[in-house]
Design an enzyme around this catalytic site. Structure first.
Site, PDB file in Angstrom:
ATOM      1  N   ASN A  40      -9.201  -2.726  -7.681  1.00  0.00           N
ATOM      2  CA  ASN A  40      -8.416  -3.377  -6.637  1.00  0.00           C
ATOM      3  C   ASN A  40      -9.304  -3.621  -5.426  1.00  0.00           C
ATOM      4  O   ASN A  40     -10.176  -2.815  -5.081  1.00  0.00           O
ATOM      5  CB  ASN A  40      -7.155  -2.576  -6.277  1.00  0.00           C
ATOM      6  CG  ASN A  40      -7.408  -1.118  -5.928  1.00  0.00           C
ATOM      7  OD1 ASN A  40      -8.362  -0.514  -6.411  1.00  0.00           O
ATOM      8  ND2 ASN A  40      -6.557  -0.555  -5.117  1.00  0.00           N
ATOM      9  N   GLU A  42      -8.871  -4.623  -1.550  1.00  0.00           N
ATOM     10  CA  GLU A  42      -7.942  -4.811  -0.429  1.00  0.00           C
ATOM     11  C   GLU A  42      -8.622  -5.555   0.715  1.00  0.00           C
ATOM     12  O   GLU A  42      -9.831  -5.818   0.671  1.00  0.00           O
ATOM     13  CB  GLU A  42      -7.410  -3.442   0.019  1.00  0.00           C
ATOM     14  CG  GLU A  42      -6.622  -2.761  -1.090  1.00  0.00           C
ATOM     15  CD  GLU A  42      -6.029  -1.417  -0.692  1.00  0.00           C
ATOM     16  OE1 GLU A  42      -6.386  -0.893   0.379  1.00  0.00           O
ATOM     17  OE2 GLU A  42      -5.214  -0.899  -1.484  1.00  0.00           O
ATOM     18  N   CYS A  51      -5.171  -6.883  -7.267  1.00  0.00           N
ATOM     19  CA  CYS A  51      -5.077  -5.712  -8.136  1.00  0.00           C
ATOM     20  C   CYS A  51      -6.242  -5.654  -9.123  1.00  0.00           C
ATOM     21  O   CYS A  51      -6.848  -6.680  -9.459  1.00  0.00           O
ATOM     22  CB  CYS A  51      -3.779  -5.750  -8.927  1.00  0.00           C
ATOM     23  SG  CYS A  51      -2.301  -5.552  -7.923  1.00  0.00           S
ATOM     24  N   GLU A  53      -6.204  -5.090 -12.329  1.00  0.00           N
ATOM     25  CA  GLU A  53      -5.957  -5.781 -13.605  1.00  0.00           C
ATOM     26  C   GLU A  53      -6.344  -7.258 -13.496  1.00  0.00           C
ATOM     27  O   GLU A  53      -6.997  -7.827 -14.368  1.00  0.00           O
ATOM     28  CB  GLU A  53      -4.481  -5.696 -14.001  1.00  0.00           C
ATOM     29  CG  GLU A  53      -3.979  -4.285 -14.247  1.00  0.00           C
ATOM     30  CD  GLU A  53      -3.402  -3.624 -12.996  1.00  0.00           C
ATOM     31  OE1 GLU A  53      -3.960  -3.832 -11.900  1.00  0.00           O
ATOM     32  OE2 GLU A  53      -2.407  -2.909 -13.138  1.00  0.00           O
ATOM     33  N   CYS A  82       1.693  -3.639 -11.695  1.00  0.00           N
ATOM     34  CA  CYS A  82       2.737  -4.236 -10.851  1.00  0.00           C
ATOM     35  C   CYS A  82       3.293  -5.502 -11.507  1.00  0.00           C
ATOM     36  O   CYS A  82       2.726  -6.030 -12.470  1.00  0.00           O
ATOM     37  CB  CYS A  82       2.188  -4.552  -9.458  1.00  0.00           C
ATOM     38  SG  CYS A  82       1.212  -6.076  -9.384  1.00  0.00           S
ATOM     39  N   CYS A  85       0.956  -8.528 -11.783  1.00  0.00           N
ATOM     40  CA  CYS A  85      -0.054  -8.382 -12.847  1.00  0.00           C
ATOM     41  C   CYS A  85       0.563  -8.565 -14.225  1.00  0.00           C
ATOM     42  O   CYS A  85      -0.065  -9.118 -15.127  1.00  0.00           O
ATOM     43  CB  CYS A  85      -0.751  -7.030 -12.740  1.00  0.00           C
ATOM     44  SG  CYS A  85      -1.891  -6.957 -11.338  1.00  0.00           S
TER      45      CYS A  85
END
Ligand code: THU
Length: 129
Positions: A40, A42, A51, A53, A82, A85
């Site tokens: 991930n 940010e 994310c 994935e 999530c 994703c």
């Protein structure tokens, strides 16, 4: 299985998660046999976070991959992908196995299709009138 979890867990150290401090690592196994890791990423503008994935999928897709066998996702607590994703992964196959692992290596198995019932997949667009 173990190897994918190990690759995902090792990738976690590269996560850029200074805001949530929730580090996520992924390892995506393509039909070709190649494995693509992801973390991930940010941002100070919080909503821009990507994310792990999706990072892994984007890396793989941009290398020409389209078919995937499995993705391992490692978090501290074995968290599940999530919703965004799930949708993103569904584009490239509902049968892809999702290995959800925690930092100690405990894991559960599911599939993209099981995580996203009645997914909005590319064939839905083909059937429009
Ligand atoms: N995150 C992922 O990388 N994958 C998921 O499926 C769930 C959430 C990240 C996004 C953000 O950087 C942090 O975890 C907390 O939400």
């Amino acid at each position: 299985m173990r190897v994918l979890i190990e690759v995902a867990n090792r990738a976690r150290q590269h996560a850029h998660a200074p805001y949530s401090r929730y580090r996520v690592g992924s390892a995506l196994l393509a039909e070709s046999g190649n494995v693509y890791s992801g973390v991930n990423v940010e941002n100070a503008s919080y909503g821009l976070a990507i994310c792990s994935e999706r990072t892994a999928y984007v890396k793989a897709i941009s290398e020409g991959e389209r078919d995937f066998i499995a993705i391992a996702v490692v978090t501290d607590n074995g968290g599940s992908p999530c919703g965004a994703c799930r949708q993103f992964m569904s584009e490239f196959g509902l049968d892809t196995i999702v290995i959800q692992a925690d930092a100690r290596g405990h894991y559960t198995l599911t599939t993209v299709g099981a995580l996203l019932p009645d997914a909005f997949t590319p064939d839905k667009l083909a059937k429009r009138r």
